[in-house]
Write an enzyme that holds these catalytic residues in place. Structure first.
Site, PDB file in Angstrom:
ATOM      1  N   GLU A 153       4.237 -37.410  10.715  1.00  0.00           N
ATOM      2  CA  GLU A 153       4.409 -36.638   9.068  1.00  0.00           C
ATOM      3  C   GLU A 153       3.897 -37.398   7.947  1.00  0.00           C
ATOM      4  OE1 GLU A 153       4.718 -34.094   9.251  1.00  0.00           O
ATOM      5  OE2 GLU A 153       5.748 -33.822  11.501  1.00  0.00           O
TER       6      GLU A 153
ATOM      7  N   LYS B 250       0.540  -1.180   0.469  1.00  0.00           N
ATOM      8  CA  LYS B 250       0.095   0.531   0.217  1.00  0.00           C
ATOM      9  C   LYS B 250       0.613   1.044  -0.577  1.00  0.00           C
ATOM     10  CE  LYS B 250      -2.249  -1.091   3.253  1.00  0.00           C
ATOM     11  NZ  LYS B 250      -1.539  -2.701   3.917  1.00  0.00           N
TER      12      LYS B 250
ATOM     13  N   ASP C 139      -1.303 -28.959  15.554  1.00  0.00           N
ATOM     14  CA  ASP C 139      -2.677 -29.725  14.820  1.00  0.00           C
ATOM     15  C   ASP C 139      -3.804 -29.349  14.997  1.00  0.00           C
ATOM     16  OD1 ASP C 139      -0.711 -30.105  13.159  1.00  0.00           O
ATOM     17  OD2 ASP C 139       0.118 -32.381  13.280  1.00  0.00           O
TER      18      ASP C 139
END
Length: 576
Positions: free
Chosen positions: A386, A170, A462
């Site tokens: 994982e 901006k 998570d």
């Protein structure tokens, strides 16, 4: 001795030096007296003898007076103290004058003024915001040629408000407008109007607009407008200084004529807290959204930043842009810089694609900490965790590709990570897609429970993200049958993602209990879905864990090959 030598006629010359007489005897050839050609000098204290000069003349002795600097010392002995006193007085008065000047300048504007040639930024240096640039080109044309821009009677908006998330450019876009129009640029932060003393902020507002009118045509840019234009409070605890400053700002906007060549730009990432009187028509007439760039926009932003970096010929900005969904312009600039530093650190001649991959991982997860030694049981648990995420993602969420799985600890606190990337830019998500994302997030916890029969603290992040998604589904998106099609969470900052009033709600305790039950139901359903999926693809997950423990990382190609072989075996088993 002097008088004796004088009466004997053995003096050759006499000098009067200060308060002393220096006499030189005549050259004597008497061996008993001195060596041939040797002259002896006599130094005596000067005496008060009025006949001395006459006697020297009578004896034919050369005499004279030599200045010894005593007069100069006498003069300096009274001049130096005066100079020191005058210098000290000048220093004190100067300090008083500067203090008085600071007091008198408290009401002066603190805006940084950039002359016409001091703004080198152009629209070509700003990428990924084409719609916003098209809107602002009208302003540039007006500043360059007001008569042609207003030939049909239209006028330029009094104020243009740039809104959007942090880091989207901006401020850079506002400077590009000034650079394109080649006009002076007044830049100031909204917090610089706010002071402890009542009236100073209003005085600075007046001074800013007076300076701008004197330099018209020009641009006034107020960054972080929410610091100045926050909605006025109706309670008795209102801040009088902030309200007076805002009132003066509103008054200046009312008497502000853009046809005189003064354009007002402002930027904020919190438009929801601005005062309604500030956003009404006739003050800030137009709001321009500066959002995070899409994939095509990210490609253009990367091209701008890659101009100053030596990159390898096979480095594709499009491939890098595909790996950076949700990155702002500032994030992409930082990404290019991190990749260049990594290539420099390893002594490369150019920045390669692998450097960008490593930079993305570093920005998302932090530095690798290969020196952190984990116990074999912990490495095995992290590998199952994982691979649970990766398996659930490959089976349930085809909109995203699993790019990499790693069990190398990172400085951000993660003991491993599963990196995914969307295959295309998405703007809407259906309920089924949100439930799939919940299942992917809970895949790590489900994998631990299925294969290790015990949960751990590794799923904390998570669970936090899954709870946020489930809460949004119930309270904001109306995706709950019991809670109904009602929005319960309306206090959200659109670009910062935080609540304006944390902990406040306008529904009953019974409704809060229903909301909690529905959130728990969604999370439990997603966990069950993830557990069933992992049980169905058990062989793929175990093989992935074995390779992950051996190599520490699995790339996208390796995961695709493993998944393809697993899918083939699974289809053959079904056929048999």
């Amino acid at each position: 001795e002097f008088l004796t030598e004088l009466q004997a006629g053995r003096l050759d010359s006499v000098r009067i030096v200060g308060d002393k007489l220096e006499a030189v005897e005549k050259t004597s050839t008497t061996p008993a007296a001195k060596a041939p050609g040797e002259q002896r000098g006599i130094v005596a204290m000067r005496m008060e003898d009025p006949d001395l000069i006459q006697r020297l003349k009578t004896a034919g002795i050369k005499f004279g007076q030599v200045p010894d600097g005593s007069a100069f010392r006498d003069v300096m002995s009274w001049i130096l103290p005066m100079l020191l006193m005058l210098g000290f007085w000048w220093f004190v008065m100067g300090r008083m004058g500067r203090t008085q000047g600071q007091v008198l300048s408290l009401g002066k504007s603190k805006a940084k003024v950039y002359a016409e040639k001091d703004v080198p930024i152009r629209f070509a240096d700003v990428a990924g915001v084409d719609e916003a640039k098209d809107e602002l080109r009208e302003m540039v044309e007006f500043l360059r040629n007001p008569a042609a821009a207003g030939r049909l009677g239209g006028r330029l908006p009094k104020g243009l408000l740039l809104v959007g998330p942090p880091g989207t450019g901006k401020t850079l876009l506002a400077r590009a407008v000034a650079g394109e129009a080649q006009v002076p640029f007044f830049s100031i932060n909204g917090s610089e109007f706010v002071e402890m003393f009542v009236g100073l902020g209003a005085a600075r507002v007046r001074d800013l607009f007076e300076q701008a009118r004197a330099h018209a045509p020009c641009i006034i840019f107020v960054d972080e407008l929410d610091a100045l234009g926050r909605a006025r409070a109706s309670s008795i605890m209102a801040n009088d200084e902030k309200e007076q400053t805002l009132n003066q700002f509103l008054a200046e906007l009312d008497g502000f004529d853009p046809s005189k060549g003064v354009v007002l730009l402002a930027a904020t990432n919190r438009p929801e807290v601005l005062d309604p009187a500030l956003l009404r028509s006739g003050r800030f007439d137009r709001q321009i959204l500066i959002d995070k760039p899409d994939r095509a926009g990210r490609v253009e932003v990367l091209k701008v930043h890659l101009r100053t970096v030596r990159v390898a010929p096979d480095c594709d900005p499009g491939a890098i842009a595909a790996l950076t969904p949700g990155f702002s312009g500032a994030d992409l600039a930082n990404l290019v810089n991190e990749a260049a530093r990594m290539a420099t650190r390893r002594g490369a001649s150019a920045v390669e694609t692998a450097d960008f991959h490593e930079a993305i991982e570093r920005m998302m997860g932090g530095l690798e900490r290969r020196n952190r030694i984990m116990r074999p049981e912990e490495r095995r648990r992290v590998a199952f965790h994982e691979m649970g995420h990766a398996t659930a993602a490959l089976a349930l969420d085809p909109s995203e590709a699993v790019q990499k799985v790693s069990i190398i600890p990172r400085s951000a606190g993660a003991l491993g990570f599963t990196m995914r990337r969307p295959l295309e830019d998405r703007y809407l998500l259906a309920r089924g897609e949100l439930e799939a994302k919940l299942a992917v997030l809970l895949g790590g916890r489900a994998s631990e429970m299925i294969f290790l029969h015990e949960s751990s603290t590794g799923a904390a992040d998570d669970l936090d993200k899954a709870t946020d998604i489930a809460r949004a589904m119930v309270t904001r998106f109306g995706m709950s049958e019991l809670a109904g099609q009602i929005t319960y969470d309306r206090e959200q900052a659109p670009y910062l993602g935080t609540r304006v009033l944390p902990g406040s709600h306008d529904y009953s305790d019974e409704t809060a209990r229903v909301i909690d039950q529905e959130i728990l139901k969604l999370v439990d359903h997603a966990y069950d879905k993830a557990a069933r999926t992992l049980a169905r693809h058990r062989t793929f997950l175990e093989e992935g864990v074995r390779q992950l423990l051996q190599n520490e990382t699995l790339a996208e190609e390796t995961l695709k090959d493993l998944w393809a072989r697993h899918s083939e075996v699974e289809s053959q088993a079904k056929g048999a």
